[in-house]
Enzyme design. Structure first.
Site, PDB file in Angstrom:
ATOM      1  CD  GLN A 203      -2.968  -1.066   0.187  1.00  0.00           C
ATOM      2  OE1 GLN A 203      -3.192  -0.033  -0.468  1.00  0.00           O
ATOM      3  NE2 GLN A 203      -3.614  -2.191  -0.053  1.00  0.00           N
ATOM      4  CB  CYS A 366      -6.152 -10.053   3.678  1.00  0.00           C
ATOM      5  SG  CYS A 366      -6.861 -10.853   2.255  1.00  0.00           S
TER       6      CYS A 366
HETATM    7  N1  PMP Z   1       0.001  -6.512   1.897  1.00  0.00           N
HETATM    8  C1  PMP Z   1      -0.879  -5.508   1.928  1.00  0.00           C
HETATM    9  C2  PMP Z   1      -0.708  -4.420   2.927  1.00  0.00           C
HETATM   10  C3  PMP Z   1      -1.932  -5.493   1.019  1.00  0.00           C
HETATM   11  O1  PMP Z   1      -2.807  -4.491   1.052  1.00  0.00           O
HETATM   12  C4  PMP Z   1      -2.059  -6.539   0.093  1.00  0.00           C
HETATM   13  C5  PMP Z   1      -3.211  -6.575  -0.881  1.00  0.00           C
HETATM   14  N2  PMP Z   1      -4.449  -6.340  -0.304  1.00  0.00           N
HETATM   15  C6  PMP Z   1      -1.095  -7.545   0.098  1.00  0.00           C
HETATM   16  C7  PMP Z   1      -0.088  -7.502   1.010  1.00  0.00           C
HETATM   17  C8  PMP Z   1      -1.156  -8.685  -0.870  1.00  0.00           C
HETATM   18  O2  PMP Z   1      -1.050  -8.202  -2.167  1.00  0.00           O
HETATM   19  P1  PMP Z   1      -1.243  -9.213  -3.383  1.00  0.00           P
HETATM   20  O3  PMP Z   1      -2.614  -9.770  -3.241  1.00  0.00           O
HETATM   21  O4  PMP Z   1      -1.099  -8.346  -4.589  1.00  0.00           O
HETATM   22  O5  PMP Z   1      -0.192 -10.226  -3.263  1.00  0.00           O
END
Ligand code: PMP
Length: 537
Positions: A203, A366
């Site tokens: 982010q 998540c």
């Molecule tokens: N870390 C953070 C802080 C996130 O916001 C995200 C995506 N929501 C991720 C990791 C994982 O990213 P990706 O799904 O593109 O691997």
């Protein structure tokens, strides 16, 4: 921003589109940002002009593709302040980048007595990965506390990071709270204890200037699709000497130097970590995204993000039916605000907002343990990017008016009469005092949470079912339908449920809320099967 928002918006044709009768308001940027023409034009250039595999062919197309792909590494290295191309590995996304470090370094360096330090606001991409690698190596995991104001408790960080700390993995900007963490200070604490530092920049790379050398991160991870780039590509910055010492994560072609029937040696950096044919067009398009953002100016992006977040905080803060999470107004934030509206589940609210053309996300984003800590099953997150405006935030806030009443109309117009009926008059909607078994469920993607209780007679008949729900209206109505349907049936029937809700709804399945409809059936099925299993033992 020197380049004004309206000029920026004209680079994103998707923003012109309508959702139903409404103009799209795209506020789901923390999940994935939109992509400007300057970035997706790369695909036409590549596939129409020089599509070929990289590194191998001695022909013009392969050479052109290789040069563009390699230069893309230079471009991203520069974007995050790395010293050289060798320090920039392309991966699929942030998740893969973190896994690469956890497996390549963690598996070899960690052992019993070591500790991995995370924060309570870590994304599952980091939390789950380190948790699993710690389990495999016998290392412990500790968490830096998030305080009442949604910020890291630095005093606690000083207690938690100590001589046993081997790795500190910290999210730079929280995707749920919007908090911007003091990663430089945390890296200093970690390095004083000779621990490695990974900064999750999923982010932060999209929203602010990043200088991995200034923050002294050993590793820094990011995803293309959150920074105006394509999906399928992400990056891992690593200090050169660390990447050189690390084991490869994936094996195969491209990442080797020399192979015999008994031994193999590894290619130089960064190729040692890029096994197989890489995402070539995606890498080149990611470089175009970095150009696009630098053209706007990352300081300007940061300011715009914070301005929109502060505006959203003040507009949402005017309402006494909204609970907001994360740092208070006035504290710098990335462009996102997570909140809940009294009496309307986040999933229902996002459906209602979608009806007005507004795209937000509901669920735990998540960060389930963080939501547990906040004692909420989920939240609604509005997240902004370079093309968003305060007018769009006004539309969001205005759309909260009367949401509860609109939900009723929404359900009656969109859903089978049975769902509407059970929504208005839920049956068995209370827990049972002495259940034979209970089955709790938390649906992480949407923030549904609930519990079924069952009283089973000696002959295996279901005497009574009850449920407690903190789920969306549709899930709750389906739970109610199922309790009514299953009373008097056998446990076996419950354990074999497969599509009964579809039958009860005469096959009328809504497109957008499919999971809410099938979810409760799955929970009862699992609960009954587990109970049967346990009774047989
Ligand atoms: N870390 C953070 C802080 C996130 O916001 C995200 C995506 N929501 C991720 C990791 C994982 O990213 P990706 O799904 O593109 O691997």
């Amino acid at each position: 921003m020197d380049k004004g928002v309206s000029a920026i918006r004209s680079d994103f044709p998707v923003l012109e589109r309508r959702v139903g009768d409404e103009q799209l308001v795209y506020l789901d940027n923390a999940a994935t940002t939109q992509t400007p023409k300057q970035v997706y034009d790369v695909y036409e250039d590549f596939y129409g002009g020089y599509n070929a595999n990289v590194h191998r062919g001695i022909h013009a197309l392969s050479h052109e593709a290789s040069v563009a792909y390699e230069e893309a590494h230079d471009r991203l290295a520069e974007f995050v302040g790395a010293e050289c191309r060798e320090e920039m590995v392309f991966t699929k996304n942030t998740t893969e980048s973190i896994n690469l470090v956890a497996y390549g370094l963690g598996l070899n360096e960690l052992g019993p007595g070591d500790e991995v330090v995370l924060t309570e606001m870590e994304h599952h991409a980091s939390l789950v990965t380190w948790q699993q690698v710690a389990k495999r190596t016998g290392a412990g995991v500790r968490y830096i506390r998030v305080d009442e104001s949604g910020r890291l408790d630095l005093e606690h960080a000083k207690e938690v990071i100590g001589p046993d700390t081997a790795v500190v993995s910290v999210v730079h900007v929280s995707n749920t709270l919007g908090t911007v963490n003091p990663v430089k200070e945390i890296a200093e604490l970690a390095h004083d204890e000779d621990a490695y530092v990974l900064v999750d920049g999923a982010q932060s790379a999209p929203t602010r200037p990043v200088d991995v050398q200034k923050m002294d991160a050993d590793f820094f991870t990011f995803s293309g699709h959150k920074m105006a780039g394509p999906t399928g590509i992400g990056g891992l910055y690593g200090k050169r000497h660390l990447l050189e010492e690390m084991e490869p994560f994936l094996y195969g072609g491209e990442m080797i130097r020399h192979v015999t029937f008994s031994e193999s040696s590894w290619n130089g950096l960064p190729w040692k970590f890029e096994a197989g044919t890489p995402p070539i067009a995606e890498g080149i398009a990611l470089a175009a995204a970095a150009d696009y953002l630098d053209d706007i100016g990352m300081d300007a992006v940061r300011e715009h993000e914070n301005d929109l977040a502060q505006y959203a905080l003040s507009r949402l803060g005017e309402r006494d039916d909204v609970e907001i999470y994360g740092p208070p107004a006035g504290v710098e934030r990335s462009g996102l605000v997570a909140f809940n509206l009294d009496g309307v589940h986040g999933h229902d609210l996002s459906s209602l907002l979608n009806d007005r053309g507004i795209a937000v996300r509901a669920g735990d984003h998540c960060t389930q343990p963080l939501h547990d800590k906040l004692a909420i099953p989920g939240s609604v997150r509005a997240s902004f990017y370079v093309y968003n405006t305060t007018d769009e935030i006004d539309r969001l806030v205005d759309a909260l008016d009367g949401a509860r009443e609109r939900l009723d109309t929404y359900l009656s117009e969109r859903y089978h009469d049975r769902i509407y009926d059970h929504h208005r008059n839920p049956r068995n909607a209370s827990g049972l005092a002495n259940p034979s078994f209970t089955k709790h469920s938390e649906e992480t993607s949407c923030g549904d949470e609930g519990e079924f209780h069952a009283e089973i007679a000696a002959d295996g008949t279901i005497e009574r079912l009850g449920f407690e729900s903190r789920s969306c209206a549709v899930s709750t109505a389906v739970a109610s339908m199922l309790t009514e349907y299953l009373e008097g049936e056998t446990l076996e029937t419950a354990a074999e449920l497969d599509g009964v809700v579809a039958d009860l709804l005469d096959g009328e399945f809504p497109d957008l809320r499919h999971d809410c409809v099938v979810g409760p059936e799955q929970v009862i099925r699992e609960g009954a099967a587990e109970f049967l299993d346990a009774s047989e033992k």
